[in-house]
Design a protein around this motif. Structure first.
Motif, PDB file in Angstrom:
ATOM      1  N   TYR A 220       0.889  -1.194   0.054  1.00 58.42           N
ATOM      2  CA  TYR A 220      -0.095  -0.111   0.078  1.00 58.42           C
ATOM      3  C   TYR A 220       0.795   1.304   0.097  1.00 58.42           C
ATOM      4  CZ  TYR A 220      -4.750  -1.621   0.635  1.00 58.42           C
ATOM      5  OH  TYR A 220      -6.092  -2.217   0.136  1.00 58.42           O
ATOM      6  N   GLN A 225      -0.917  -1.946  -4.136  1.00 50.83           N
ATOM      7  CA  GLN A 225      -1.701  -3.042  -3.236  1.00 50.83           C
ATOM      8  C   GLN A 225      -2.563  -3.971  -4.232  1.00 50.83           C
ATOM      9  OE1 GLN A 225      -1.991   0.332  -3.479  1.00 50.83           O
ATOM     10  NE2 GLN A 225      -4.190   1.294  -3.560  1.00 50.83           N
ATOM     11  N   TRP A 229      -2.652  -7.750  -3.046  1.00 49.21           N
ATOM     12  CA  TRP A 229      -3.808  -8.518  -2.984  1.00 49.21           C
ATOM     13  C   TRP A 229      -3.873  -9.938  -3.765  1.00 49.21           C
ATOM     14  CZ3 TRP A 229      -6.337  -8.809   1.298  1.00 49.21           C
ATOM     15  CH2 TRP A 229      -6.296  -7.505   2.112  1.00 49.21           C
ATOM     16  N   LEU A 258      -8.244 -12.606   5.471  1.00 49.45           N
ATOM     17  CA  LEU A 258      -8.247 -11.535   4.347  1.00 49.45           C
ATOM     18  C   LEU A 258      -9.118 -10.336   4.762  1.00 49.45           C
ATOM     19  CD1 LEU A 258      -7.850 -13.684   1.021  1.00 49.45           C
ATOM     20  CD2 LEU A 258      -5.950 -12.650   2.296  1.00 49.45           C
ATOM     21  N   ALA A 259     -10.291 -10.821   5.266  1.00 51.06           N
ATOM     22  CA  ALA A 259     -11.421  -9.690   5.423  1.00 51.06           C
ATOM     23  C   ALA A 259     -10.998  -8.907   6.860  1.00 51.06           C
ATOM     24  CB  ALA A 259     -12.900 -10.615   5.917  1.00 51.06           C
ATOM     25  N   ALA A 262      -7.962  -6.463   5.561  1.00 53.27           N
ATOM     26  CA  ALA A 262      -8.550  -5.483   4.930  1.00 53.27           C
ATOM     27  C   ALA A 262      -9.327  -4.228   5.875  1.00 53.27           C
ATOM     28  CB  ALA A 262      -9.778  -5.869   3.903  1.00 53.27           C
ATOM     29  N   ARG A 263      -9.795  -4.773   6.692  1.00 48.66           N
ATOM     30  CA  ARG A 263     -10.260  -4.152   7.885  1.00 48.66           C
ATOM     31  C   ARG A 263      -9.206  -3.152   8.791  1.00 48.66           C
ATOM     32  NH1 ARG A 263     -13.937  -8.275   8.537  1.00 48.66           N
ATOM     33  NH2 ARG A 263     -12.945  -8.735  10.775  1.00 48.66           N
ATOM     34  N   LYS A 266      -7.300  -0.564   6.790  1.00 50.84           N
ATOM     35  CA  LYS A 266      -8.157   0.693   6.785  1.00 50.84           C
ATOM     36  C   LYS A 266      -8.275   1.537   7.827  1.00 50.84           C
ATOM     37  CE  LYS A 266     -12.630   2.672   5.075  1.00 50.84           C
ATOM     38  NZ  LYS A 266     -13.933   2.363   4.527  1.00 50.84           N
ATOM     39  N   SER A 271      -4.802   1.767   4.040  1.00 50.10           N
ATOM     40  CA  SER A 271      -5.704   1.834   2.961  1.00 50.10           C
ATOM     41  C   SER A 271      -6.704   2.993   3.114  1.00 50.10           C
ATOM     42  CB  SER A 271      -6.706   0.547   3.049  1.00 50.10           C
ATOM     43  OG  SER A 271      -7.695   0.644   2.295  1.00 50.10           O
TER      44      SER A 271
END
Length: 272
Positions: A220, A225, A229, A258-259, A262-263, A266, A271
C-alpha cells in the motif's frame, strides 16, 4: 526466630551527555532485588551554556516506570543531543524502556523553542522495535527508522508477527510519519518480507499470516496494493493462510483472515 533479610540498597546513577553548549544530565537510582531491575527518582536536566532550560522529574517507582537504557543493560546511552530538524539548534532525546518480556521502548524528545527559551517535550511510543537514526536523503537531518508495532499480535503470535517499516521526521515540534516518501526503503522491506514468506511456507507448521500482513502494508505504501492482494489471494488458494490449531476469531485463517486484514489496513491508515 529467623532474622529478616536486609533490604536491597538503592544506588545513585548519573548519565551526562554534552554537545556544543547543550548538556543533558540524567540521574536516577537503581537496585536489583532478586535480580529484578527497579528504577526510581528519575530526573532530567537540560542546560544551555550552564543555565538550566528544562528540569523534569519523570517518575516514581512503579510497574512500568522508565528504565534508562544505560540502566536496563542494553549497552546504549540514554541521552542523545543532535539537531533533529535542521534548524541549527540542538535538541535532546532521552530513551527509555518499560521492562517486560519484549516491550516497550519509548523516547522523550525535547526541541528547543526560541520564543520561550525553553525545551518543549513530546513522547513517542516505539513499542518493541525501538528506532535508530538514519539519513536516507543525505541532507544532514536525521530520519528515525522503526517498525509499525500495531502489527504485533494483530494476526498471530508475537514471534510470528512482522512489522512493516516506519520512517519518521521531527518537524515543528512533532514526529511526522514520512514512510511513503522513501519508496526505496519500503521496497527493500517488502522484498525481505516476501522472501520470509517463501521460507516460512516451506516450514512444517509455518505461519505466514503475520509476514503477509506486513507485506501488504508495504505494498500500500508503494501504491502497488493490487499486486499485493493478487499474491495474497494466490497464497490463500494454496492453503498458506490456514494454520492448523491456530484459527480463532482474533487470529483467523483463510478468507476470514483476508477480511480482517482489509479492515485493519483501513483502520491503521494504510488503505485510504
Amino acid at each position: 526466630m529467623a532474622a529478616s533479610s536486609a533490604p536491597v540498597p538503592w544506588h545513585a546513577k548519573r548519565e551526562v551527555t554534552q554537545r556544543g553548549n547543550v548538556r543533558g544530565e540524567l540521574s536516577y537510582q537503581t537496585r536489583r532485588p532478586q535480580g529484578l531491575l527497579q528504577v526510581r527518582a528519575v530526573r532530567l536536566r537540560i542546560l544551555v551554556s550552564g543555565t538550566v532550560r528544562r528540569a523534569d522529574r519523570l517518575t516514581t517507582t512503579c510497574t512500568y516506570c522508565p528504565q534508562p537504557l544505560g540502566a536496563a543493560g542494553f549497552g546504549q546511552k540514554s541521552l542523545t543531543i543532535r539537531d533533529l530538524d535542521g534548524d541549527g539548534r540542538l535538541d535532546v532525546v532521552a530513551d527509555f524502556y518499560t521492562g517486560g518480556a519484549h516491550c516497550c521502548f519509548y523516547s522523550l524528545l525535547y526541541g528547543y523553542r526560541p520564543a520561550t527559551n525553553r525545551f518543549a517535550r513530546i513522547r513517542q511510543e516505539w513499542g518493541d522495535p525501538g528506532y535508530r537514526f538514519v539519513d536516507y536523503d543525505h541532507d544532514g537531518v536525521p530520519e528515525l527508522r522503526s517498525g509499525d508495532d500495531r502489527f504485533a499480535y494483530a494476526f498471530t503470535c508475537y514471534a510470528c508477527s512482522a512489522l512493516p517499516v516506519q520512517i519518521w521526521r521531527y518537524r515543528g515540534g512533532a514526529l511526522v510519519d514520512v514512510t511513503r516518501s522513501f519508496p526505496v526503503q519500503v521496497r527493500h522491506d517488502a522484498g525481505a518480507l516476501w522472501s520470509g514468506y517463501l521460507r516460512e511456507r516451506r516450514r512444517s507448521g509455518g505461519d505466514v499470516r503475520g509476514i503477509l500482513a506486513a507485506y501488504i502494508a508495504d505494498k500500500y505504501l508503494l501504491r502497488a496494493q493490487a499486486d499485493g492482494w493478487r499474491r495474497l489471494r494466490q497464497a490463500n488458494a494454496r492453503g498458506d493462510l490456514h494454520t492448523a490449531g491456530g484459527c480463532f476469531s482474533f487470529t483467523p485463517c483463510d478468507g476470514r483472515y483476508l477480511a480482517k486484514l482489509a479492515r485493519f489496513l483501513k483502520r491503521t491508515g494504510y488503505s485510504r
